[in-house]
Design a protein around this motif. Structure first.
Motif, PDB file in Angstrom:
ATOM      1  N   GLN A   1       0.825  -1.205   0.000  1.00 14.87           N
ATOM      2  CA  GLN A   1       0.000   0.000   0.000  1.00 14.87           C
ATOM      3  C   GLN A   1       0.862   1.259   0.000  1.00 14.87           C
ATOM      4  OE1 GLN A   1      -2.417  -1.024   3.454  1.00 14.87           O
ATOM      5  NE2 GLN A   1      -4.211  -1.293   2.170  1.00 14.87           N
TER       6      GLN A   1
ATOM      7  N   GLY B   1       0.762   3.891  -2.996  1.00 13.39           N
ATOM      8  CA  GLY B   1       0.334   5.246  -2.655  1.00 13.39           C
ATOM      9  C   GLY B   1       1.463   6.251  -2.637  1.00 13.39           C
TER      10      GLY B   1
ATOM     11  N   SER C   1       2.333   7.082   0.981  1.00 21.17           N
ATOM     12  CA  SER C   1       1.219   7.511   1.822  1.00 21.17           C
ATOM     13  C   SER C   1       0.146   6.425   1.776  1.00 21.17           C
ATOM     14  CB  SER C   1       0.636   8.850   1.355  1.00 21.17           C
ATOM     15  OG  SER C   1       0.067   8.729   0.074  1.00 21.17           O
ATOM     16  N   ILE C   2      -0.652   6.374   2.819  1.00 19.91           N
ATOM     17  CA  ILE C   2      -1.673   5.322   2.916  1.00 19.91           C
ATOM     18  C   ILE C   2      -3.028   5.948   3.232  1.00 19.91           C
ATOM     19  CG2 ILE C   2      -2.514   3.444   4.402  1.00 19.91           C
ATOM     20  CD1 ILE C   2       0.199   2.299   4.480  1.00 19.91           C
ATOM     21  N   TRP C   3      -4.047   5.522   2.510  1.00 22.55           N
ATOM     22  CA  TRP C   3      -5.416   5.927   2.805  1.00 22.55           C
ATOM     23  C   TRP C   3      -5.911   5.076   3.964  1.00 22.55           C
ATOM     24  CZ3 TRP C   3      -8.811   9.441   2.918  1.00 22.55           C
ATOM     25  CH2 TRP C   3     -10.183   9.191   2.906  1.00 22.55           C
TER      26      TRP C   3
ATOM     27  N   ASP D   1      -8.351   2.027   3.723  1.00 19.42           N
ATOM     28  CA  ASP D   1      -7.772   0.891   3.006  1.00 19.42           C
ATOM     29  C   ASP D   1      -6.796   0.135   3.895  1.00 19.42           C
ATOM     30  OD1 ASP D   1      -9.222   1.480   0.787  1.00 19.42           O
ATOM     31  OD2 ASP D   1      -7.597   2.485  -0.290  1.00 19.42           O
TER      32      ASP D   1
ATOM     33  N   THR E   1      -4.105   9.917   5.183  1.00 19.19           N
ATOM     34  CA  THR E   1      -4.360  11.165   4.504  1.00 19.19           C
ATOM     35  C   THR E   1      -5.022  12.211   5.379  1.00 19.19           C
ATOM     36  OG1 THR E   1      -6.443  10.243   3.707  1.00 19.19           O
ATOM     37  CG2 THR E   1      -4.523  10.039   2.268  1.00 19.19           C
TER      38      THR E   1
END
Length: 325
Positions: free
Chosen positions: A90, A94, A97-99, A102, A239
């Motif tokens: 992930q 990304g 960066s990671i949402w 998710d 985020t």
């Protein structure tokens, strides 16, 4: 109509890995190609022959239930590596960066630890009859009601004082697509109780688990543990706005160098941690390890964590559970 669709998927031609990748990237597909793609994806997901029944069960959400059962039992030793791989993938997808939603959805360790500490597997012994008045059932209900908010957060299962012990057990067993079967009512006329017992399902999950175990063992032998290779030199970033760095740096900062190599000891019996979490922590045991990088933010647990090399393995530990040696 739906039955015919499931049959068409099961009867589709087999695809090689290259053919599947080509079809997944293809936008305009013929009438039969979606069926071929679905069959190939199911074949690789479950690693058994694709039947109409398997297609229907997958549509009903069987895979996450089966996956939870596997990592709760046969595949338990591979769970940490699996979660680490997901997080790393992930991050790469990304661009560092990671949402958060998710990431939460992809991590299973916390949910599995919770089910372990609730001792859900105690109900999976065939031929053992269970009643709501049994001492262990009463204790099980008390534990789940006490920690119903944790269960709701991690498993999305609602627990209430109004629920019977059997009903609570059925709710949690549903997370791994299992249940207790009703076998009758026993006792005197004025005090009869419903009796349940576990009957192992005939749904091929044992064959699937065997295939998954072979896959994980082969992967473990062919490569160094992912846990020991991940360089968490910067926090996992979701985020949402937080007072933490928003980018990775290819050169280790003085802060990272200060953490790396630091000897840390896990602390037990923290006053600030409820008894239930102490039980989670106690499984890890008191040990001294060496930090492998600076702390990172775990959005799933809402905690700062750090990778620590212990004698047996490298694992991520909540910073609040550590003390410098």
């Amino acid at each position: 109509m739906y039955t015919a669709e499931c049959q068409a998927i099961a009867n589709s031609d087999e695809l090689s890995g290259a053919e599947l990748k080509k079809l997944q990237d293809k936008r305009a597909k013929t009438k039969t190609e979606p069926h071929q793609q679905r069959k190939a994806e199911l074949s690789r997901r479950y690693e058994i022959d694709v039947t109409p029944d398997l297609v229907e069960k997958d549509d009903d959400g069987w895979y996450p239930q089966l996956r939870m059962h596997y990592y709760l039992t046969l595949g338990r030793e591979f769970l940490t590596t699996r979660d680490a791989k997901r997080a790393k993938a992930q991050l790469e997808a990304g661009e560092n960066s990671i949402w958060k939603p998710d990431f939460n959805k992809g991590q299973l360790l916390s949910a599995v630890l919770l089910l372990e500490n609730l001792n859900l597997l105690q109900f999976l012994t065939p031929d053992v009859q269970l009643r709501g008045s049994d001492e262990r059932m009463v204790e099980f209900k008390a534990l789940t009601v006490q920690h119903r908010h944790v269960i709701k957060n991690y498993l999305n299962v609602s627990i209430s004082e109004k629920h019977t012990p059997i009903a609570i057990a059925q709710k949690l067993l549903a997370k791994i697509d299992l249940r207790l079967d009703y076998v009758g009512r026993l006792g005197k006329r004025e005090n009869r109780e419903c009796v349940y017992q576990f009957v192992a399902p005939d749904d091929q999950r044992d064959s699937i688990f065997g295939q998954w175990l072979n896959r994980d063992e082969a992967s473990n032998c062919d490569s160094v543990s992912v846990s020991n290779n991940i360089s968490t030199t910067t926090p996992v970033i979701d985020t949402q706005s937080q007072d933490i760095p928003q980018t990775f740096t290819p050169v280790e900062s003085p802060t990272v160098q200060g953490w790396k190599g630091l000897k840390l000891k896990m602390r037990q019996g923290l006053d600030s941690v409820e008894q239930f979490y102490q039980q989670l922590i106690s499984q890890l045991g008191e040990a001294v390890g060496v930090a492998d990088g600076e702390p990172y933010w775990n959005g799933y647990l809402n905690q700062w964590q750090v990778w620590v090399k212990f004698a047996d393995e490298c694992r991520s530990v909540v910073c609040d559970w550590l003390a410098a040696v």
